[in-house]
Design a protein around this motif. Structure first.
Motif, PDB file in Angstrom:
ATOM      1  N   UNK A  56     -11.957   7.747 -40.482  1.00  0.00           N
ATOM      2  CA  UNK A  56     -11.161   8.853 -41.029  1.00  0.00           C
ATOM      3  C   UNK A  56      -9.677   8.541 -40.958  1.00  0.00           C
ATOM      4  N   UNK A  57      -9.181   7.920 -42.027  1.00  0.00           N
ATOM      5  CA  UNK A  57      -7.760   7.566 -42.064  1.00  0.00           C
ATOM      6  C   UNK A  57      -6.869   8.801 -42.186  1.00  0.00           C
ATOM      7  N   UNK A  58      -7.431   9.939 -42.681  1.00  0.00           N
ATOM      8  CA  UNK A  58      -6.640  11.176 -42.769  1.00  0.00           C
ATOM      9  C   UNK A  58      -6.175  11.615 -41.381  1.00  0.00           C
ATOM     10  N   UNK A  59      -7.043  11.345 -40.356  1.00  0.00           N
ATOM     11  CA  UNK A  59      -6.746  11.787 -39.003  1.00  0.00           C
ATOM     12  C   UNK A  59      -5.609  11.023 -38.352  1.00  0.00           C
TER      13      UNK A  59
ATOM     14  N   UNK B 257      -1.841  10.197 -38.417  1.00  0.00           N
ATOM     15  CA  UNK B 257      -0.585  10.659 -39.018  1.00  0.00           C
ATOM     16  C   UNK B 257       0.162   9.488 -39.647  1.00  0.00           C
ATOM     17  N   UNK B 258       0.127   8.333 -38.983  1.00  0.00           N
ATOM     18  CA  UNK B 258       0.793   7.146 -39.525  1.00  0.00           C
ATOM     19  C   UNK B 258       0.161   6.739 -40.849  1.00  0.00           C
ATOM     20  N   UNK B 259      -1.131   7.003 -41.016  1.00  0.00           N
ATOM     21  CA  UNK B 259      -1.821   6.594 -42.241  1.00  0.00           C
ATOM     22  C   UNK B 259      -1.670   7.576 -43.384  1.00  0.00           C
ATOM     23  N   UNK B 260      -1.798   8.872 -43.076  1.00  0.00           N
ATOM     24  CA  UNK B 260      -1.853   9.860 -44.165  1.00  0.00           C
ATOM     25  C   UNK B 260      -0.578  10.682 -44.309  1.00  0.00           C
ATOM     26  N   UNK B 261       0.220  10.782 -43.217  1.00  0.00           N
ATOM     27  CA  UNK B 261       1.405  11.642 -43.271  1.00  0.00           C
ATOM     28  C   UNK B 261       1.060  13.113 -43.047  1.00  0.00           C
ATOM     29  N   UNK B 262      -0.226  13.376 -42.692  1.00  0.00           N
ATOM     30  CA  UNK B 262      -0.609  14.745 -42.352  1.00  0.00           C
ATOM     31  C   UNK B 262      -0.573  15.688 -43.540  1.00  0.00           C
ATOM     32  N   UNK B 263      -0.623  16.969 -43.214  1.00  0.00           N
ATOM     33  CA  UNK B 263      -0.798  17.998 -44.249  1.00  0.00           C
ATOM     34  C   UNK B 263       0.387  18.035 -45.236  1.00  0.00           C
ATOM     35  N   UNK B 264       1.557  17.673 -44.777  1.00  0.00           N
ATOM     36  CA  UNK B 264       2.730  17.749 -45.669  1.00  0.00           C
ATOM     37  C   UNK B 264       2.690  16.647 -46.720  1.00  0.00           C
ATOM     38  N   UNK B 265       2.508  15.419 -46.278  1.00  0.00           N
ATOM     39  CA  UNK B 265       2.548  14.301 -47.243  1.00  0.00           C
ATOM     40  C   UNK B 265       1.275  14.233 -48.074  1.00  0.00           C
ATOM     41  N   UNK B 266       0.156  14.624 -47.494  1.00  0.00           N
ATOM     42  CA  UNK B 266      -1.086  14.476 -48.255  1.00  0.00           C
ATOM     43  C   UNK B 266      -1.411  15.707 -49.102  1.00  0.00           C
ATOM     44  N   UNK B 267      -1.221  16.904 -48.539  1.00  0.00           N
ATOM     45  CA  UNK B 267      -1.685  18.115 -49.253  1.00  0.00           C
ATOM     46  C   UNK B 267      -0.541  18.874 -49.947  1.00  0.00           C
TER      47      UNK B 267
ATOM     48  N   UNK C  82       3.078  22.813 -37.098  1.00  0.00           N
ATOM     49  CA  UNK C  82       2.267  22.906 -35.885  1.00  0.00           C
ATOM     50  C   UNK C  82       1.417  21.659 -35.763  1.00  0.00           C
ATOM     51  N   UNK C  83       1.127  21.260 -34.555  1.00  0.00           N
ATOM     52  CA  UNK C  83       0.287  20.097 -34.330  1.00  0.00           C
ATOM     53  C   UNK C  83      -1.054  20.542 -33.777  1.00  0.00           C
ATOM     54  N   UNK C  84      -2.125  20.000 -34.346  1.00  0.00           N
ATOM     55  CA  UNK C  84      -3.458  20.391 -33.902  1.00  0.00           C
ATOM     56  C   UNK C  84      -3.727  19.870 -32.491  1.00  0.00           C
ATOM     57  N   UNK C  85      -4.377  20.707 -31.710  1.00  0.00           N
ATOM     58  CA  UNK C  85      -4.596  20.370 -30.302  1.00  0.00           C
ATOM     59  C   UNK C  85      -5.915  19.630 -30.083  1.00  0.00           C
ATOM     60  N   UNK C  86      -6.827  19.705 -31.053  1.00  0.00           N
ATOM     61  CA  UNK C  86      -8.198  19.285 -30.776  1.00  0.00           C
ATOM     62  C   UNK C  86      -8.434  17.816 -31.089  1.00  0.00           C
ATOM     63  N   UNK C  87      -9.317  17.592 -32.048  1.00  0.00           N
ATOM     64  CA  UNK C  87      -9.788  16.245 -32.355  1.00  0.00           C
ATOM     65  C   UNK C  87      -8.674  15.260 -32.720  1.00  0.00           C
ATOM     66  N   UNK C  88      -7.778  15.735 -33.597  1.00  0.00           N
ATOM     67  CA  UNK C  88      -6.765  14.835 -34.135  1.00  0.00           C
ATOM     68  C   UNK C  88      -5.437  15.118 -33.437  1.00  0.00           C
TER      69      UNK C  88
END
Ligand SMILES: NC(=O)c1ccc[n+]([C@@H]2O[C@H](COP(=O)([O-])OP(=O)(O)OC[C@H]3O[C@@H](n4cnc5c(N)ncnc54)[C@H](O)[C@@H]3O)[C@@H](O)[C@H]2O)c1
Length: 334
Positions: free
Chosen positions: A160-163, A165-175, A198-204
């Motif tokens: 899961x490259x989306x997970x 941040x260096x790969x996908x840029x997170x919700x801002x850059x991707x979505x 906000x930063x997710x606390x769980x898996x990612x």
């Protein structure tokens, strides 16, 4: 004249592209290049390749369609440009501005037909809103609010490259990038950007999954955008555009029409309503079909790309400014 396509990356979006390429008149997907081999099955079941040169030599495609994880876009665009092939690349154009600049340079120098997959321009409600704004339907636009909410993509996939941040840029850059492009298309260039995230606390852990971004356009329009990878309910979008002569209102969860209201409107029948085709969309109304079809038409007619490499770069620039604003807590001027 028929056209052949080589698909690079047969994951989530690659499968969607393959289906629509196959549906377009006189188009054939002749190759898929993906390190997952036969696990990456797509419509039409084209031959699989793991090596670029072999694929190119054996299938001689007219069009290269890049659907790989974002960080690989540059490498494949450079290869496609060196081969002089018409190239379609999924959004975001790249993960960094340095990569975007290199891509702009190589696309301009090679002169290949090139399009970035900013598909929101082809969604009926977003396209209709742009037409209405351009036609002066709400007077001069002043403020716009957009929300795009969904779940975390890529969960459960082996890689899961989306997970990252260096790969996908997170919700801002991707979505949220989808809306940066749509808004720039409607209202022109952006001048200033401010964002909170906000930063997710769980898996990612460390992954940005909810953000608010405000944009000030050179035209004076102000935009307020929210984006989320933290909504469990599936993707939903809404927007509202306010002008000095009226408003446009759209919410994907409750309406299949674009509601347009004029100020001082008294007559109910005078309220224009733009009917958006119902979900599920007919195959020919599908935004991905429209998007790929528009590129094909530009190639066949020798007309300009519907979404240019420069458009792709600008959307990434806005996204990166928003990420910088979150880091610094300051407004970023473009
Ligand atoms: N426009 C849209 O609506 C939309 C939707 C989803 C994704 N995207 C974009 O499309 C791109 C791909 O996203 P996805 O969801 O399909 O990802 P994904 O992880 O589902 O698929 C990526 C595919 O690329 C393959 N791949 C990995 N390395 C490769 C390499 N070196 N060469 C060739 N193939 C390689 C993987 O094996 C996988 O099959 C991303 O840039 C993403 O942001 C756009």
């Amino acid at each position: 004249m028929g056209h052949t396509v080589a698909l690079i990356g047969g994951g989530g979006i690659g499968r969607v592209h393959a289906r629509h390429w196959q549906a377009l008149p006189d188009v054939e997907v002749v190759a898929i290049l993906d390190p997952r081999g036969h696990e990456a099955r797509v419509a039409g079941d084209p031959p699989h390749f793991s090596d670029w040169d072999t694929m190119l030599g054996q299938t001689k495609p007219d069009i290269i369609d890049i659907c790989t994880p974002t960080s690989l876009h540059r490498e494949y665009i450079e290869r496609a440009a060196a081969s002089g092939k018409a190239t379609f690349c999924e959004k975001p154009l790249a993960r960094t501005l340095a990569d975007c600049d290199a891509i702009v340079d190589v696309v301009r120098r090679s002169g290949i037909p090139f399009m970035v997959g900013h598909v929101v321009r082809f969604f009926p409600e977003f396209a209709a809103a742009k037409r209405l704004v351009d036609a002066g339907g709400i007077g001069s636009p002043v403020a716009v609010r957009v929300a795009r909410m969904g779940g975390m993509p890529g969960q459960g996939r082996p890689e899961n490259w989306y997970g990252s941040y260096a790969g996908s840029g997170g919700v801002i850059l991707d979505l949220m990038l989808h809306d940066f492009d749509w808004l720039r298309w409607c209202f022109g260039d952006v001048q200033r950007v401010f964002a909170k995230g906000l930063y997710q606390q769980l898996e990612f852990e460390g992954q940005l999954d909810y953000a608010l971004v405000t944009l000030r356009f050179k035209s004076g329009v102000v935009g307020h955008l929210t984006g989320s990878w933290a909504h469990p309910s599936g993707l939903k979008t809404s927007f509202e555009i306010a002008g000095d002569g009226g408003m446009i209102d759209q919410d994907s969860t409750r309406t299949t029409t674009l509601n347009v209201g004029r100020r001082n409107n008294i007559e109910e029948g005078d309220l224009p309503k733009v009917v958006i085709p119902r979900n599920p969309l007919a195959p020919l109304d599908d935004p991905y079909y429209q998007e790929l079809g528009s590129f094909l038409e530009a190639i066949r007619n020798g007309t300009p790309s519907p979404v240019t490499v420069e458009d792709g770069r600008e959307a990434v620039r806005i996204a990166l400014a928003a990420l910088e604003s979150i880091e610094t807590g300051k407004v970023v001027t473009l």
